[in-house]
Design an enzyme around this catalytic site. Structure first.
Site, PDB file in Angstrom:
ATOM      1  N   LEU A 100       0.889  -1.246   0.431  1.00  0.00           N
ATOM      2  CA  LEU A 100      -0.151  -0.259   0.103  1.00  0.00           C
ATOM      3  C   LEU A 100       0.961   1.239   0.063  1.00  0.00           C
ATOM      4  O   LEU A 100       2.349   1.088   0.683  1.00  0.00           O
ATOM      5  CB  LEU A 100      -0.536  -0.231   1.062  1.00  0.00           C
ATOM      6  CG  LEU A 100      -1.677  -1.155   1.778  1.00  0.00           C
ATOM      7  CD1 LEU A 100      -2.233  -0.776   2.637  1.00  0.00           C
ATOM      8  CD2 LEU A 100      -2.414  -1.248   0.538  1.00  0.00           C
ATOM      9  N   VAL A 158       4.627  -1.364   3.096  1.00  0.00           N
ATOM     10  CA  VAL A 158       4.448  -0.259   2.882  1.00  0.00           C
ATOM     11  C   VAL A 158       5.539   0.284   1.926  1.00  0.00           C
ATOM     12  O   VAL A 158       6.408  -0.037   1.841  1.00  0.00           O
ATOM     13  CB  VAL A 158       4.858   0.993   4.146  1.00  0.00           C
ATOM     14  CG1 VAL A 158       4.619   2.815   3.748  1.00  0.00           C
ATOM     15  CG2 VAL A 158       4.240   0.651   5.371  1.00  0.00           C
ATOM     16  N   LYS A 159       4.636   1.277   0.903  1.00  0.00           N
ATOM     17  CA  LYS A 159       5.439   1.790  -0.237  1.00  0.00           C
ATOM     18  C   LYS A 159       5.998   2.673  -1.196  1.00  0.00           C
ATOM     19  O   LYS A 159       5.180   3.857  -0.078  1.00  0.00           O
ATOM     20  CB  LYS A 159       4.510   1.273  -2.088  1.00  0.00           C
ATOM     21  CG  LYS A 159       4.874   0.150  -3.262  1.00  0.00           C
ATOM     22  CD  LYS A 159       3.476   0.656  -3.566  1.00  0.00           C
ATOM     23  CE  LYS A 159       4.202  -0.112  -5.036  1.00  0.00           C
ATOM     24  NZ  LYS A 159       3.089  -0.050  -5.854  1.00  0.00           N
ATOM     25  N   ILE A 160       7.555   3.236  -0.656  1.00  0.00           N
ATOM     26  CA  ILE A 160       7.663   5.010  -0.734  1.00  0.00           C
ATOM     27  C   ILE A 160       8.418   4.870  -1.650  1.00  0.00           C
ATOM     28  O   ILE A 160       9.143   4.099  -2.523  1.00  0.00           O
ATOM     29  CB  ILE A 160       8.553   4.457   0.368  1.00  0.00           C
ATOM     30  CG1 ILE A 160       8.142   3.833   1.724  1.00  0.00           C
ATOM     31  CG2 ILE A 160       9.688   5.882   0.778  1.00  0.00           C
ATOM     32  CD1 ILE A 160       7.403   4.705   2.399  1.00  0.00           C
TER      33      ILE A 160
END
Ligand code: E4P
Length: 216
Positions: free
Chosen positions: A56, A82-84
């Site tokens: 996400l 977590v997509k960064i």
């Protein structure tokens, strides 16, 4: 090789997950927007269907904002990754999230040097965007090959997640390059299964089977 679906379409996820071949899901803000539904609803449904990593993405562009979003996303479920984005502020956030034990997927990677820096920061996954490089006349798969070599050279544990895959050849080449994961749209997963000779062969077997005399 793990297979992730690159979609926020819950109906597609449900249907393809039933094959037992889907190991995880990646989403991005564009994929979520396409669904025209609230983000939390979509996430809740995906998590109930797929028991594997669910990426996400944050939408902040400063490290503090990314960290706040990431901590909230990570609280949703242990499977959340977590997509960064691969920018300087993103690297600061990735390093801190690694210290906090929050898994990350560094996205929008278009060069081997970016990938090396993401691994140094402590990224869980790196997402090289193959198709988008092909779109501008670069051989996107070369990037996957370079990253796999660099990570092997130094023993980085960051997993290579080949992204922006558009066709079955991308999948095969990524597997040959040693990518740990391929994420693809539902249509590409369906294409992977298909072969015209399988369909012709099956049709012939079934037609011949109908000719076998029944026990009288
Ligand atoms: C990766 O996680 C991205 O969501 C995705 O693969 C981007 O693909 P696209 O270039 O087809 O939009």
């Amino acid at each position: 090789m793990q297979i992730f679906l690159d979609t926020a379409d819950v109906k597609e996820i449900r249907e393809l997950a039933s094959l037992g071949l889907v190991d995880g899901i990646t989403t991005n803000p564009s994929l979520v927007a396409k669904e025209g539904r609230p983000f939390p609803e979509i996430v809740d449904e995906i998590i109930r269907i797929v028991d594997g990593p669910i990426s996400l993405e944050v939408v902040s562009t400063d490290a503090q904002g990314m960290l706040a979003e990431a901590r909230d996303l990570a609280k949703i479920h242990a499977n959340v990754v977590v997509k960064i984005p691969l920018i300087g502020e993103g690297m600061k956030a990735v390093r801190q999230l690694a210290l906090e034990g929050i898994k990350t997927n560094v996205t929008l990677c278009f060069s081997p040097s970016q990938a090396l820096l993401a691994a140094k920061a402590g990224a869980g996954y790196i997402s090289p965007f193959v198709g988008r490089l092909d779109d501008i006349s670069h051989v996107g798969m070369d990037l996957v090959r370079q990253i796999v070599t660099i990570y092997r050279n130094y023993g980085y544990p960051t997993k290579v997640l080949a992204a922006s895959l558009r066709n079955p050849l991308h999948f095969v080449e990524a597997a040959m390059a040693g990518a740990h994961v391929c994420t693809m749209p539902p249509a590409v997963l369906r294409q992977l299964l298909k072969h015209p000779l399988t369909d012709i062969g099956l049709e012939k077997f079934l037609a011949d089977w109908r000719k076998v005399p029944k026990v009288s």
